[in-house]
Enzyme design. Structure first.
Site, short mmCIF file in Angstrom:
data_model
loop_
_atom_site.label_atom_id
_atom_site.label_comp_id
_atom_site.label_asym_id
_atom_site.label_seq_id
_atom_site.Cartn_x
_atom_site.Cartn_y
_atom_site.Cartn_z
N MET A 116 -12.44 3.42 -1.00
CA MET A 116 -13.05 3.86 0.03
C MET A 116 -14.00 4.82 -0.27
O MET A 116 -13.71 6.07 0.35
CB MET A 116 -12.21 4.00 1.42
CG MET A 116 -11.80 2.60 1.72
SD MET A 116 -10.19 2.80 3.01
CE MET A 116 -8.91 2.75 1.34
N HIS A 165 -8.23 0.17 -3.83
CA HIS A 165 -9.18 0.01 -2.69
C HIS A 165 -10.18 1.06 -2.50
O HIS A 165 -9.84 2.26 -2.08
CB HIS A 165 -8.47 -0.34 -1.23
CG HIS A 165 -9.33 -0.62 -0.22
ND1 HIS A 165 -8.71 -0.37 1.10
CD2 HIS A 165 -10.42 -0.72 0.10
CE1 HIS A 165 -9.64 -0.90 2.10
NE2 HIS A 165 -10.63 -0.63 1.40
N ASP A 171 -6.13 -6.41 5.31
CA ASP A 171 -5.69 -4.65 4.99
C ASP A 171 -5.85 -4.16 6.29
O ASP A 171 -7.04 -4.01 7.05
CB ASP A 171 -6.67 -4.25 4.21
CG ASP A 171 -6.14 -2.88 3.82
OD1 ASP A 171 -4.95 -2.57 4.10
OD2 ASP A 171 -6.99 -1.84 3.27
N GLY A 172 -4.86 -3.87 6.85
CA GLY A 172 -4.71 -2.78 8.17
C GLY A 172 -3.97 -3.42 9.29
O GLY A 172 -4.38 -4.65 9.67
N HIS A 231 -1.27 -1.57 -3.76
CA HIS A 231 -2.56 -1.22 -3.26
C HIS A 231 -2.69 0.30 -3.29
O HIS A 231 -2.03 1.04 -2.53
CB HIS A 231 -2.37 -1.79 -1.70
CG HIS A 231 -3.86 -1.73 -1.26
ND1 HIS A 231 -4.90 -2.95 -0.97
CD2 HIS A 231 -4.11 -0.62 -0.14
CE1 HIS A 231 -5.91 -2.20 -0.31
NE2 HIS A 231 -5.61 -1.14 0.16
N MET A 243 -10.85 -5.95 6.16
CA MET A 243 -10.29 -4.78 6.81
C MET A 243 -9.78 -5.21 8.33
O MET A 243 -11.00 -5.34 9.00
CB MET A 243 -11.04 -3.55 6.74
CG MET A 243 -10.89 -2.91 5.19
SD MET A 243 -10.99 -1.10 5.32
CE MET A 243 -9.71 -0.57 5.93
N MET A 274 -9.63 7.37 -1.32
CA MET A 274 -10.69 7.88 -0.28
C MET A 274 -11.16 9.17 -0.97
O MET A 274 -10.37 10.06 -1.30
CB MET A 274 -10.08 8.11 0.89
CG MET A 274 -9.45 6.74 1.29
SD MET A 274 -8.67 6.83 3.04
CE MET A 274 -7.34 5.81 3.12
N ASP A 297 -5.21 3.15 -2.29
CA ASP A 297 -6.49 3.58 -1.31
C ASP A 297 -7.06 4.75 -1.58
O ASP A 297 -6.52 5.77 -1.62
CB ASP A 297 -5.81 3.68 0.06
CG ASP A 297 -5.38 2.36 0.57
OD1 ASP A 297 -6.28 1.46 0.87
OD2 ASP A 297 -4.40 2.39 1.50
N SER A 332 0.93 -1.20 -0.14
CA SER A 332 0.03 0.09 -0.05
C SER A 332 0.82 1.17 -0.11
O SER A 332 1.70 1.33 0.83
CB SER A 332 -0.89 -0.10 1.15
OG SER A 332 -1.39 1.15 1.25
C1 DX5 Z 1 -6.50 2.26 5.49
C2 DX5 Z 1 -6.30 1.59 4.21
C3 DX5 Z 1 -4.96 0.61 4.17
C4 DX5 Z 1 -3.58 1.14 4.82
C5 DX5 Z 1 -2.88 0.12 5.34
O1 DX5 Z 1 -7.76 2.81 5.06
O2 DX5 Z 1 -7.42 0.88 3.62
O3 DX5 Z 1 -4.81 -0.10 3.07
O4 DX5 Z 1 -2.86 1.54 4.00
O5 DX5 Z 1 -1.89 0.94 6.37
P1 DX5 Z 1 -1.09 0.19 7.45
O6 DX5 Z 1 -0.60 -1.38 6.59
O7 DX5 Z 1 -0.06 1.13 7.80
O8 DX5 Z 1 -2.25 -0.40 8.35
ZN ZN Z 2 -6.43 -0.15 1.97
#
Ligand code: DX5
Ligand code: ZN
Length: 219
Positions: free
Chosen positions: A66, A64, A173-174, A31, A135, A35, A33, A7
């Site tokens: 969001m 991903h 993820d997370g 990956h 997640m 948002m 993200d 990510s």
């Molecule tokens: C959170 C994201 C994750 C995040 C993960 O909203 O969807 O993909 O980038 O970050 P780490 O690995 O630092 O938890």
């Molecule tokens: Zn993510």
């Protein structure tokens, strides 16, 4: 079949191509993200960034999403070079047409659940999905602490996929770190997603190599 998806949320975005090159030998996917400031509080990346990154790496680009109304971005993301999108079940009223629309745009498609949502909510759609993403933090930020409540969700979805003979990837993820990654794989994930574990480390490539080895059951 174990994979690592890196990510870029924790990467140094002024040097994104170099940051991706660092982990390329060990990563299967990047990956991204996406948002929108509504579904998740921050605003992050979109098609413009994907278009810039696309020529820099042969890795799979996995979005991903969001965001509310994920389907509104499919055409632009696909044209920018996104290979696969995972949207949140909490963001749509009826997943079936959203899945079809992603495929119609030429992408593979997955779905994902936030921590409060049971993974069983995805079961009616498993036949249509290339991946399921669980997640283990709330959508929004890298660097949050791993929620172990995600582990039984991995077990449940892996068992259901096996029962139906389906091949979808199971991603976590997370908060994935070297010290909890093996538990995620043992619980049924075959794809580890990590941002801060890699990009906040003094040697990102070394952590990526180690996570890939764990994903493949070699460490
Ligand atoms: C959170 C994201 C994750 C995040 C993960 O909203 O969807 O993909 O980038 O970050 P780490 O690995 O630092 O938890
Ligand atoms: Zn993510």
């Amino acid at each position: 079949m174990g994979k690592l998806s890196v990510s870029i949320l924790s990467a140094d975005l002024a040097h994104l191509a170099d940051q991706v090159k660092l982990v390329e030998p060990y990563a299967d996917a990047i990956h991204i993200d996406v948002m929108d400031g509504h579904f998740a509080p921050p605003i992050t990346f979109g098609p413009v960034l994907v278009a810039s990154l696309r020529p820099c790496t042969p890795l799979v680009l996995h979005g991903h999403l969001m965001i509310e109304m994920p389907e509104s971005q499919f055409e632009e993301l696909a044209q920018a070079g996104m290979d696969i999108v995972s949207f949140h079940i909490e963001a749509v009223e009826d997943p079936a047409p959203v899945i079809r629309k992603a495929r119609g745009a030429g992408m593979r498609v997955g779905m994902t659940v936030s921590p409060p949502t049971p993974v069983e909510s995805l079961f009616p759609y498993l036949e249509e999905l290339d991946d399921v993403m669980v997640m283990s933090v709330y959508p929004g930020w890298a660097g949050q602490r791993f929620m172990p409540e995600a582990l039984p969700k991995l077990e449940a979805v892996r068992a259901e996929l096996d029962r139906r003979g389906l091949q979808a990837d199971v991603q976590i993820d997370g908060g994935v770190k070297l010290d909890n990654a093996r538990r995620c794989i043992e619980a049924g994930a075959n794809v580890l997603i990590a941002a801060s574990a890699i990009y906040q480390a003094p040697d990102p490539a070394a952590v990526a190599r180690e996570l890939k080895a764990i994903a493949e059951g070699r460490a």
